[in-house]
Motif scaffolding. Structure first.
Motif, PDB file in Angstrom:
ATOM      1  N   GLY A  80       1.334 -10.299  20.863  1.00  0.00           N
ATOM      2  CA  GLY A  80       2.565 -10.890  20.357  1.00  0.00           C
ATOM      3  C   GLY A  80       2.678 -10.892  18.851  1.00  0.00           C
ATOM      4  N   LEU A  81       1.627 -10.451  18.174  1.00  0.00           N
ATOM      5  CA  LEU A  81       1.646 -10.384  16.711  1.00  0.00           C
ATOM      6  C   LEU A  81       2.127  -9.008  16.266  1.00  0.00           C
ATOM      7  CD1 LEU A  81      -1.792 -12.078  15.994  1.00  0.00           C
ATOM      8  CD2 LEU A  81       0.474 -13.110  15.796  1.00  0.00           C
ATOM      9  N   PRO A  82       2.766  -8.936  15.091  1.00  0.00           N
ATOM     10  CA  PRO A  82       3.222  -7.621  14.614  1.00  0.00           C
ATOM     11  C   PRO A  82       2.037  -6.679  14.411  1.00  0.00           C
ATOM     12  CG  PRO A  82       4.132  -9.385  13.264  1.00  0.00           C
ATOM     13  CD  PRO A  82       3.151 -10.009  14.199  1.00  0.00           C
ATOM     14  N   GLU A  83       2.228  -5.421  14.802  1.00  0.00           N
ATOM     15  CA  GLU A  83       1.197  -4.421  14.572  1.00  0.00           C
ATOM     16  C   GLU A  83       1.171  -4.079  13.097  1.00  0.00           C
ATOM     17  OE1 GLU A  83       1.849  -1.031  17.023  1.00  0.00           O
ATOM     18  OE2 GLU A  83       1.444  -2.121  18.860  1.00  0.00           O
ATOM     19  N   MET A  84      -0.005  -3.757  12.617  1.00  0.00           N
ATOM     20  CA  MET A  84      -0.138  -3.428  11.205  1.00  0.00           C
ATOM     21  C   MET A  84       0.487  -2.062  10.964  1.00  0.00           C
ATOM     22  SD  MET A  84      -0.949  -4.439   8.397  1.00  0.00           S
ATOM     23  CE  MET A  84      -2.234  -5.095   7.440  1.00  0.00           C
ATOM     24  N   THR A  85       1.401  -1.981  10.041  1.00  0.00           N
ATOM     25  CA  THR A  85       2.013  -0.713   9.678  1.00  0.00           C
ATOM     26  C   THR A  85       1.751  -0.439   8.211  1.00  0.00           C
ATOM     27  OG1 THR A  85       4.114  -1.797   9.177  1.00  0.00           O
ATOM     28  CG2 THR A  85       3.845  -0.931  11.403  1.00  0.00           C
ATOM     29  N   TYR A  86       1.713   0.828   7.847  1.00  0.00           N
ATOM     30  CA  TYR A  86       1.424   1.239   6.482  1.00  0.00           C
ATOM     31  C   TYR A  86       2.485   2.215   6.004  1.00  0.00           C
ATOM     32  CZ  TYR A  86      -3.225  -0.567   7.533  1.00  0.00           C
ATOM     33  OH  TYR A  86      -4.269  -1.368   7.894  1.00  0.00           O
ATOM     34  N   SER A  87       2.780   2.167   4.716  1.00  0.00           N
ATOM     35  CA  SER A  87       3.673   3.167   4.129  1.00  0.00           C
ATOM     36  C   SER A  87       2.883   4.466   4.005  1.00  0.00           C
ATOM     37  CB  SER A  87       4.164   2.711   2.759  1.00  0.00           C
ATOM     38  OG  SER A  87       3.095   2.720   1.834  1.00  0.00           O
ATOM     39  N   ILE A  88       3.593   5.554   3.757  1.00  0.00           N
ATOM     40  CA  ILE A  88       2.924   6.851   3.626  1.00  0.00           C
ATOM     41  C   ILE A  88       1.967   6.846   2.432  1.00  0.00           C
ATOM     42  CG2 ILE A  88       4.737   7.952   2.241  1.00  0.00           C
ATOM     43  CD1 ILE A  88       2.863   9.691   5.044  1.00  0.00           C
ATOM     44  N   GLU A  89       2.345   6.150   1.358  1.00  0.00           N
ATOM     45  CA  GLU A  89       1.484   6.078   0.184  1.00  0.00           C
ATOM     46  C   GLU A  89       0.189   5.334   0.504  1.00  0.00           C
ATOM     47  OE1 GLU A  89       4.717   5.024   0.067  1.00  0.00           O
ATOM     48  OE2 GLU A  89       5.616   6.677  -1.049  1.00  0.00           O
ATOM     49  N   GLU A  90       0.310   4.219   1.238  1.00  0.00           N
ATOM     50  CA  GLU A  90      -0.878   3.450   1.619  1.00  0.00           C
ATOM     51  C   GLU A  90      -1.771   4.268   2.544  1.00  0.00           C
ATOM     52  OE1 GLU A  90       0.599  -1.155   1.725  1.00  0.00           O
ATOM     53  OE2 GLU A  90       1.368   0.196   3.275  1.00  0.00           O
ATOM     54  N   SER A  91      -1.167   5.013   3.459  1.00  0.00           N
ATOM     55  CA  SER A  91      -1.941   5.838   4.392  1.00  0.00           C
ATOM     56  C   SER A  91      -2.750   6.892   3.658  1.00  0.00           C
ATOM     57  CB  SER A  91      -1.011   6.515   5.395  1.00  0.00           C
ATOM     58  OG  SER A  91      -0.318   5.575   6.148  1.00  0.00           O
ATOM     59  N   PHE A  92      -2.110   7.594   2.722  1.00  0.00           N
ATOM     60  CA  PHE A  92      -2.823   8.624   1.988  1.00  0.00           C
ATOM     61  C   PHE A  92      -3.890   8.032   1.082  1.00  0.00           C
ATOM     62  CE2 PHE A  92       0.385  11.635   3.345  1.00  0.00           C
ATOM     63  CZ  PHE A  92      -0.378  12.784   3.498  1.00  0.00           C
ATOM     64  N   GLU A  93      -3.636   6.868   0.500  1.00  0.00           N
ATOM     65  CA  GLU A  93      -4.645   6.221  -0.338  1.00  0.00           C
ATOM     66  C   GLU A  93      -5.885   5.887   0.495  1.00  0.00           C
ATOM     67  OE1 GLU A  93      -6.385   5.200  -3.728  1.00  0.00           O
ATOM     68  OE2 GLU A  93      -4.376   6.056  -3.599  1.00  0.00           O
ATOM     69  N   LYS A  94      -5.680   5.375   1.715  1.00  0.00           N
ATOM     70  CA  LYS A  94      -6.810   5.086   2.602  1.00  0.00           C
ATOM     71  C   LYS A  94      -7.557   6.373   2.973  1.00  0.00           C
ATOM     72  CE  LYS A  94      -5.174   0.848   4.752  1.00  0.00           C
ATOM     73  NZ  LYS A  94      -6.367   0.020   4.593  1.00  0.00           N
ATOM     74  N   LEU A  95      -6.802   7.449   3.215  1.00  0.00           N
ATOM     75  CA  LEU A  95      -7.410   8.736   3.538  1.00  0.00           C
ATOM     76  C   LEU A  95      -8.287   9.226   2.389  1.00  0.00           C
ATOM     77  CD1 LEU A  95      -7.605  11.373   5.270  1.00  0.00           C
ATOM     78  CD2 LEU A  95      -5.650  12.165   3.927  1.00  0.00           C
ATOM     79  N   TRP A  96      -7.751   9.219   1.163  1.00  0.00           N
ATOM     80  CA  TRP A  96      -8.518   9.676   0.005  1.00  0.00           C
ATOM     81  C   TRP A  96      -9.770   8.821  -0.203  1.00  0.00           C
ATOM     82  CZ3 TRP A  96      -7.765  14.336  -1.187  1.00  0.00           C
ATOM     83  CH2 TRP A  96      -6.507  14.901  -1.234  1.00  0.00           C
ATOM     84  N   ASN A  97      -9.646   7.508  -0.006  1.00  0.00           N
ATOM     85  CA  ASN A  97     -10.805   6.623  -0.165  1.00  0.00           C
ATOM     86  C   ASN A  97     -11.878   6.924   0.862  1.00  0.00           C
ATOM     87  OD1 ASN A  97      -9.611   5.371  -2.341  1.00  0.00           O
ATOM     88  ND2 ASN A  97      -8.804   3.667  -1.138  1.00  0.00           N
ATOM     89  N   LYS A  98     -11.475   7.164   2.114  1.00  0.00           N
ATOM     90  CA  LYS A  98     -12.447   7.499   3.168  1.00  0.00           C
ATOM     91  C   LYS A  98     -13.148   8.812   2.853  1.00  0.00           C
ATOM     92  CE  LYS A  98     -12.202   4.677   6.778  1.00  0.00           C
ATOM     93  NZ  LYS A  98     -13.315   4.081   7.440  1.00  0.00           N
ATOM     94  N   MET A  99     -12.377   9.802   2.392  1.00  0.00           N
ATOM     95  CA  MET A  99     -12.971  11.100   2.067  1.00  0.00           C
ATOM     96  C   MET A  99     -13.920  10.981   0.879  1.00  0.00           C
ATOM     97  SD  MET A  99      -9.722  13.582   2.815  1.00  0.00           S
ATOM     98  CE  MET A  99     -10.546  15.094   2.406  1.00  0.00           C
ATOM     99  N   GLU A 100     -13.580  10.124  -0.088  1.00  0.00           N
ATOM    100  CA  GLU A 100     -14.465   9.914  -1.228  1.00  0.00           C
ATOM    101  C   GLU A 100     -15.767   9.268  -0.775  1.00  0.00           C
ATOM    102  OE1 GLU A 100     -14.503   7.755  -5.600  1.00  0.00           O
ATOM    103  OE2 GLU A 100     -12.674   7.708  -4.394  1.00  0.00           O
ATOM    104  N   GLU A 101     -15.687   8.306   0.146  1.00  0.00           N
ATOM    105  CA  GLU A 101     -16.897   7.677   0.686  1.00  0.00           C
ATOM    106  C   GLU A 101     -17.760   8.714   1.408  1.00  0.00           C
ATOM    107  OE1 GLU A 101     -15.858   4.439   3.259  1.00  0.00           O
ATOM    108  OE2 GLU A 101     -14.732   3.405   1.683  1.00  0.00           O
ATOM    109  N   HIS A 102     -17.114   9.578   2.168  1.00  0.00           N
ATOM    110  CA  HIS A 102     -17.852  10.558   2.967  1.00  0.00           C
ATOM    111  C   HIS A 102     -18.499  11.645   2.104  1.00  0.00           C
ATOM    112  CE1 HIS A 102     -18.876  12.914   6.503  1.00  0.00           C
ATOM    113  NE2 HIS A 102     -18.360  13.973   5.900  1.00  0.00           N
ATOM    114  N   TYR A 103     -17.730  12.212   1.168  1.00  0.00           N
ATOM    115  CA  TYR A 103     -18.231  13.335   0.368  1.00  0.00           C
ATOM    116  C   TYR A 103     -18.914  12.907  -0.924  1.00  0.00           C
ATOM    117  CZ  TYR A 103     -15.683  16.325   3.567  1.00  0.00           C
ATOM    118  OH  TYR A 103     -15.256  16.966   4.677  1.00  0.00           O
ATOM    119  N   GLY A 104     -18.725  11.666  -1.358  1.00  0.00           N
ATOM    120  CA  GLY A 104     -19.418  11.178  -2.543  1.00  0.00           C
ATOM    121  C   GLY A 104     -18.704  11.453  -3.858  1.00  0.00           C
ATOM    122  N   PHE A 105     -17.530  12.073  -3.820  1.00  0.00           N
ATOM    123  CA  PHE A 105     -16.750  12.271  -5.045  1.00  0.00           C
ATOM    124  C   PHE A 105     -15.271  12.347  -4.669  1.00  0.00           C
ATOM    125  CE2 PHE A 105     -17.824  16.452  -3.509  1.00  0.00           C
ATOM    126  CZ  PHE A 105     -16.656  17.186  -3.656  1.00  0.00           C
TER     127      PHE A 105
END
Length: 70
Positions: A40-65
């Motif tokens: 019954g709670l709203p699902e978490m939604t993200y803007s396209i900018e927030e989504s890509f920022e999370k993607l870049w951060n995950k890739m930086e964690e994985h590859y180290g740069f």
């Protein structure tokens, strides 16, 4: 008289407008089109900018740069 308006609440200005409308006692109905989960709670939604920022951060964690600097 009925007025139908779509307000983008993914940005601060849209959320502020919605809060002001909700405080108004004259308004009859506000439809919430935000997806709601099974709990019954709203699902978490993200803007396209927030989504890509999370993607870049995950890739930086994985590859180290930061791949954006390539």
């Amino acid at each position: 008289m009925n007025v139908t308006e779509n307000i983008n609440i993914s940005k601060p200005k849209g959320r502020k407008i919605l809060q002001k409308l909700e405080r108004n006692k004259v308004i009859d109905q506000i439809e919430n089109t935000i997806p709601v989960g099974e709990d019954g709670l709203p699902e978490m939604t993200y803007s396209i900018e927030e989504s890509f920022e999370k993607l870049w951060n995950k890739m930086e964690e994985h590859y180290g740069f930061d791949l954006r600097k390539l």
